[in-house]
Design a protein around this motif. Structure first.
Motif, PDB file in Angstrom:
ATOM      1  N   ILE A 118      -0.557   0.367   4.358  1.00 40.18           N
ATOM      2  CA  ILE A 118      -0.892   0.839   3.014  1.00 40.18           C
ATOM      3  C   ILE A 118      -0.709  -0.290   2.008  1.00 40.18           C
ATOM      4  N   TYR A 119       0.356  -1.063   2.169  1.00 42.23           N
ATOM      5  CA  TYR A 119       0.574  -2.202   1.281  1.00 42.23           C
ATOM      6  C   TYR A 119      -0.520  -3.254   1.444  1.00 42.23           C
ATOM      7  N   LYS A 120      -0.936  -3.485   2.685  1.00 45.36           N
ATOM      8  CA  LYS A 120      -1.998  -4.459   2.921  1.00 45.36           C
ATOM      9  C   LYS A 120      -3.305  -4.017   2.280  1.00 45.36           C
ATOM     10  N   ILE A 121      -3.638  -2.745   2.410  1.00 42.55           N
ATOM     11  CA  ILE A 121      -4.874  -2.221   1.830  1.00 42.55           C
ATOM     12  C   ILE A 121      -4.814  -2.288   0.304  1.00 42.55           C
ATOM     13  N   ALA A 122      -3.665  -1.947  -0.267  1.00 48.36           N
ATOM     14  CA  ALA A 122      -3.518  -1.999  -1.724  1.00 48.36           C
ATOM     15  C   ALA A 122      -3.634  -3.431  -2.242  1.00 48.36           C
ATOM     16  N   ALA A 123      -2.981  -4.360  -1.554  1.00 55.41           N
ATOM     17  CA  ALA A 123      -3.047  -5.762  -1.982  1.00 55.41           C
ATOM     18  C   ALA A 123      -4.466  -6.301  -1.879  1.00 55.41           C
ATOM     19  N   LEU A 124      -5.151  -5.964  -0.795  1.00 55.06           N
ATOM     20  CA  LEU A 124      -6.531  -6.407  -0.645  1.00 55.06           C
ATOM     21  C   LEU A 124      -7.427  -5.785  -1.715  1.00 55.06           C
ATOM     22  N   GLY A 125      -7.200  -4.519  -2.030  1.00 53.33           N
ATOM     23  CA  GLY A 125      -7.990  -3.863  -3.068  1.00 53.33           C
ATOM     24  C   GLY A 125      -7.810  -4.507  -4.429  1.00 53.33           C
ATOM     25  N   ILE A 126      -6.576  -4.867  -4.758  1.00 50.26           N
ATOM     26  CA  ILE A 126      -6.319  -5.542  -6.033  1.00 50.26           C
ATOM     27  C   ILE A 126      -6.993  -6.909  -6.056  1.00 50.26           C
ATOM     28  N   LEU A 127      -6.858  -7.657  -4.976  1.00 53.62           N
ATOM     29  CA  LEU A 127      -7.463  -8.984  -4.893  1.00 53.62           C
ATOM     30  C   LEU A 127      -8.986  -8.911  -4.975  1.00 53.62           C
TER      31      LEU A 127
END
Length: 64
Positions: free
Chosen positions: A6-15
């Motif tokens: 979930i953290y990886k998906i959120a970070a990628l979404g922000i980027l």
């Protein structure tokens, strides 16, 4: 399954959203679209194994 996905998906979404906005404001709409598409494909590749595991679990539960 851990919370790290979930953290990886959120970070990628922000980027991806930041990169997309920068590209759109500089007049490169096509590249912004391709960056968004690449992000979507990457996230799908991350979650497909979890979806497969879910279907396997449901199948075993109902013994289909």
């Amino acid at each position: 399954m851990s919370i790290h996905i979930i953290y990886k998906i959120a970070a990628l979404g922000i980027l991806i959203s930041i990169l997309s906005q920068v590209l759109k404001h500089s007049g490169r709409d096509e590249q912004a679209f391709l960056i968004s598409l690449a992000g979507l494909i990457l996230v799908l590749m991350w979650i497909v194994p979890y979806i497969y595991e879910l279907f396997q679990t449901v199948e075993q539960m109902f013994a289909l």
